[in-house]
Design a protein around this motif. Structure first.
Motif, PDB file in Angstrom:
ATOM      1  N   ARG A  18      34.597  37.375  45.027  1.00  0.00           N
ATOM      2  CA  ARG A  18      34.892  36.458  44.175  1.00  0.00           C
ATOM      3  C   ARG A  18      36.482  35.881  44.457  1.00  0.00           C
ATOM      4  NH1 ARG A  18      33.430  40.014  40.241  1.00  0.00           N
ATOM      5  NH2 ARG A  18      35.586  40.401  39.370  1.00  0.00           N
ATOM      6  N   ALA A  19      37.097  36.890  45.260  1.00  0.00           N
ATOM      7  CA  ALA A  19      38.264  36.494  45.736  1.00  0.00           C
ATOM      8  C   ALA A  19      38.472  35.457  46.863  1.00  0.00           C
ATOM      9  CB  ALA A  19      39.161  37.624  46.156  1.00  0.00           C
ATOM     10  N   VAL A  20      37.529  35.881  47.807  1.00  0.00           N
ATOM     11  CA  VAL A  20      37.410  34.867  48.987  1.00  0.00           C
ATOM     12  C   VAL A  20      36.917  33.463  48.680  1.00  0.00           C
ATOM     13  CG1 VAL A  20      35.229  35.435  49.973  1.00  0.00           C
ATOM     14  CG2 VAL A  20      37.230  34.765  51.587  1.00  0.00           C
ATOM     15  N   VAL A  21      35.963  33.428  47.722  1.00  0.00           N
ATOM     16  CA  VAL A  21      35.397  32.222  47.403  1.00  0.00           C
ATOM     17  C   VAL A  21      36.262  31.479  46.550  1.00  0.00           C
ATOM     18  CG1 VAL A  21      33.091  32.952  47.879  1.00  0.00           C
ATOM     19  CG2 VAL A  21      33.998  33.207  45.653  1.00  0.00           C
ATOM     20  N   ALA A  22      37.058  32.006  45.649  1.00  0.00           N
ATOM     21  CA  ALA A  22      38.064  31.437  44.935  1.00  0.00           C
ATOM     22  C   ALA A  22      39.191  30.628  45.858  1.00  0.00           C
ATOM     23  CB  ALA A  22      38.898  32.469  43.833  1.00  0.00           C
TER      24      ALA A  22
ATOM     25  N   THR B 198      35.154  51.076  53.520  1.00  0.00           N
ATOM     26  CA  THR B 198      35.291  49.741  53.988  1.00  0.00           C
ATOM     27  C   THR B 198      35.170  48.697  52.737  1.00  0.00           C
ATOM     28  OG1 THR B 198      33.717  50.471  55.873  1.00  0.00           O
ATOM     29  CG2 THR B 198      33.641  48.059  55.181  1.00  0.00           C
ATOM     30  N   GLY B 199      34.532  49.437  51.546  1.00  0.00           N
ATOM     31  CA  GLY B 199      34.623  48.375  50.222  1.00  0.00           C
ATOM     32  C   GLY B 199      36.168  48.285  49.687  1.00  0.00           C
ATOM     33  N   ALA B 200      36.938  49.395  50.158  1.00  0.00           N
ATOM     34  CA  ALA B 200      38.116  49.543  49.608  1.00  0.00           C
ATOM     35  C   ALA B 200      39.149  48.369  50.380  1.00  0.00           C
ATOM     36  CB  ALA B 200      38.887  50.916  49.777  1.00  0.00           C
ATOM     37  N   LYS B 201      38.828  48.442  51.868  1.00  0.00           N
ATOM     38  CA  LYS B 201      39.438  47.617  52.706  1.00  0.00           C
ATOM     39  C   LYS B 201      39.208  46.138  52.271  1.00  0.00           C
ATOM     40  CE  LYS B 201      39.085  50.637  56.741  1.00  0.00           C
ATOM     41  NZ  LYS B 201      38.238  50.824  58.194  1.00  0.00           N
TER      42      LYS B 201
ATOM     43  N   THR C   4      38.766  36.218  56.977  1.00  0.00           N
ATOM     44  CA  THR C   4      38.354  37.160  55.725  1.00  0.00           C
ATOM     45  C   THR C   4      36.872  37.046  55.413  1.00  0.00           C
ATOM     46  OG1 THR C   4      40.390  37.172  54.808  1.00  0.00           O
ATOM     47  CG2 THR C   4      39.007  37.848  53.588  1.00  0.00           C
ATOM     48  N   ARG C   5      36.121  35.682  55.250  1.00  0.00           N
ATOM     49  CA  ARG C   5      35.006  35.502  54.841  1.00  0.00           C
ATOM     50  C   ARG C   5      34.011  36.219  55.849  1.00  0.00           C
ATOM     51  NH1 ARG C   5      31.998  31.580  51.908  1.00  0.00           N
ATOM     52  NH2 ARG C   5      29.786  31.810  52.325  1.00  0.00           N
ATOM     53  N   GLY C   6      34.463  36.280  57.214  1.00  0.00           N
ATOM     54  CA  GLY C   6      33.331  36.616  58.412  1.00  0.00           C
ATOM     55  C   GLY C   6      33.317  38.111  58.109  1.00  0.00           C
ATOM     56  N   TYR C   7      34.329  38.837  57.666  1.00  0.00           N
ATOM     57  CA  TYR C   7      34.614  40.377  57.564  1.00  0.00           C
ATOM     58  C   TYR C   7      33.639  40.598  56.255  1.00  0.00           C
ATOM     59  CZ  TYR C   7      36.340  45.107  56.694  1.00  0.00           C
ATOM     60  OH  TYR C   7      36.229  46.405  56.361  1.00  0.00           O
TER      61      TYR C   7
ATOM     62  N   ALA D 105      41.054  41.134  50.287  1.00  0.00           N
ATOM     63  CA  ALA D 105      40.643  39.767  50.125  1.00  0.00           C
ATOM     64  C   ALA D 105      41.470  39.384  48.656  1.00  0.00           C
ATOM     65  CB  ALA D 105      39.080  39.650  49.865  1.00  0.00           C
ATOM     66  N   THR D 106      41.806  40.312  47.944  1.00  0.00           N
ATOM     67  CA  THR D 106      42.228  40.043  46.713  1.00  0.00           C
ATOM     68  C   THR D 106      43.758  39.543  46.890  1.00  0.00           C
ATOM     69  OG1 THR D 106      42.759  42.504  46.156  1.00  0.00           O
ATOM     70  CG2 THR D 106      40.834  41.320  45.166  1.00  0.00           C
ATOM     71  N   GLU D 107      44.492  40.191  47.787  1.00  0.00           N
ATOM     72  CA  GLU D 107      45.897  40.105  48.043  1.00  0.00           C
ATOM     73  C   GLU D 107      45.866  38.446  48.746  1.00  0.00           C
ATOM     74  OE1 GLU D 107      48.504  41.428  47.331  1.00  0.00           O
ATOM     75  OE2 GLU D 107      47.972  43.364  46.663  1.00  0.00           O
TER      76      GLU D 107
END
Length: 389
Positions: A252-256, A318-321, A298-301, A326-328
């Motif tokens: 949601r962060a990266v698409v926003a 990995t989920g935490a990374k 970021t999207r690629g990751y 992405a949110t920052e």
């Protein structure tokens, strides 16, 4: 060979989602913001279009789709119109509560709740956070004690998404101790249960259309069948679901951020300053180049993380990374895009204004950035096999 994250089925599904957004979301965004509540009709419309209940097994009326890329499409289309509140509500239903029920629910529990979630008749929430508790789940004060075959719950929860409108709430509570540490259990609580009360609808910086509430639980009696999964297995269940929950927030962060960049590029192509288009100024082009590169990397990751999730190999670290980065990034990008809008970016008539306020909570929900870094740091500090072993 060019890399493609989506396939033909996702492209066809996107058209379905886009029609739903144009018909049932975009015309109502302003009224939802004013009312601080999303009308339930959109849930029914989404269900009728096949956009809800993606993970719900077909025998319960859902699509039975394990491919998370379909959920990615939904989040992209909602981000494009700035419907962050609805995206968050859908995520609670689909990625969190729905996933818990599919993974840990009994046949009876699934039969009771999943069909309604697939038809849009049941909106759900999850109640973890407590007043003064924040991310400290081990300090949870809500209790669950046995009374014969029943459970009796007492406590309070806060910051609960869809808390004032949900029909079903997953409540986390202390059900005992083992080796001096709290044991958590999860319970399925209907909002009509005696002893369950909703507090005030909380006023927030952003996500105004998303109702967020306090919940109070006073001698709430539940049958044994309300226990979700095993008694005392709450931490294990939470840990098992965290990769999906945090990746959902990260996506949601990266698409926003992508949407904010598209709006800003359009604006800078039209806005003129000193007789030139804003985008023709070198500083503007450099800033947009920097932001675009950061977002695409970021999207690629995250795309790799999504594919790992589909394969069942995505781990909590990995989920935490993905979540913290992405949110920052979202907050940095949206803030920069608002700056490029100048004074107009501060006006609510421009989508970037709402996106700026909506973005701020992303580094807090699902575990703060600091908690994410601690998870990663503890993993790095742990025992590692030596070179060559």
């Amino acid at each position: 060979m060019p890399y493609s994250f989506y396939e033909d089925d996702h492209a066809a599904f996107r058209q379905t989602v886009r029609r739903l957004v144009e018909r049932s979301v975009l015309p109502h965004l302003e009224e939802w913001e004013e009312a601080r509540l999303i009308d339930r009709s959109v849930w029914k419309d989404a269900a009728a279009a096949g956009v809800l209940g993606l993970r719900v097994p077909e025998r319960f009326g859902g699509a039975g789709a394990d491919d998370y890329r379909f959920r990615c499409v939904i989040q992209e289309e909602l981000a494009e119109v700035g419907a962050a509140s609805l995206a968050s509500g859908f995520a609670i239903n689909e990625d969190i509560v729905g996933s818990y029920l599919v993974r840990f629910g009994t046949e009876e529990q699934q039969q009771r709740w999943l069909p309604g979630m697939a038809t849009g008749d049941v909106v759900t929430s999850i109640a973890m956070t407590e007043p003064g508790g924040g991310s400290d789940l081990r300090g949870m004060r809500t209790t669950a004690r046995r009374d014969g075959t029943d459970w009796v719950l007492n406590g309070a929860k806060t910051f609960i998404t869809s808390g004032s409108s949900s029909d079903l709430v997953i409540v986390a509570a202390r059900s005992g101790e083992a080796d001096g540490r709290a044991r958590l259990s999860l319970f399925l609580v209907p909002s009509t249960a005696k002893g369950f009360e909703r507090g005030r609808k909380l006023k927030k910086l952003g996500l105004h259309a998303q109702d967020t509430a306090e919940l109070f639980i006073d001698d709430l009696r539940l049958p044994a069948g309300a226990l979700l999964g095993e008694e005392g297995a709450g931490f294990r269940q939470l840990t098992a679901q965290l990769p999906l929950e945090r990746l959902s927030i990260a996506w949601r962060a990266v698409v926003a951020a992508e949407a904010a960049l598209r709006w800003t590029l359009e604006y800078t192509r039209e806005r003129k300053v000193f007789g030139r288009r804003l985008v023709d100024l070198q500083n503007t082009r450099f800033r947009l180049a920097e932001l675009t590169t950061e977002v695409e990397v970021t999207r690629g990751y995250l795309e790799r993380c999504i594919l790992d999730l589909n394969e069942g190999t995505l781990d909590a670290v990995t989920g935490a990374k993905a979540k913290w980065w992405a949110t920052e990034l979202q907050n940095r990008v949206v803030a920069a895009c608002l700056q490029l809008h100048g004074g107009y970016g501060y006006m609510d008539e421009y989508r970037i204004s709402r996106a700026y306020a909506d973005a701020r909570v992303q580094t807090l929900v699902g575990g703060t950035t600091e908690i994410m870094k601690d998870i990663i740091g503890r993993d790095l500090a742990g025992p590692k096999p030596g070179r060559g072993t």
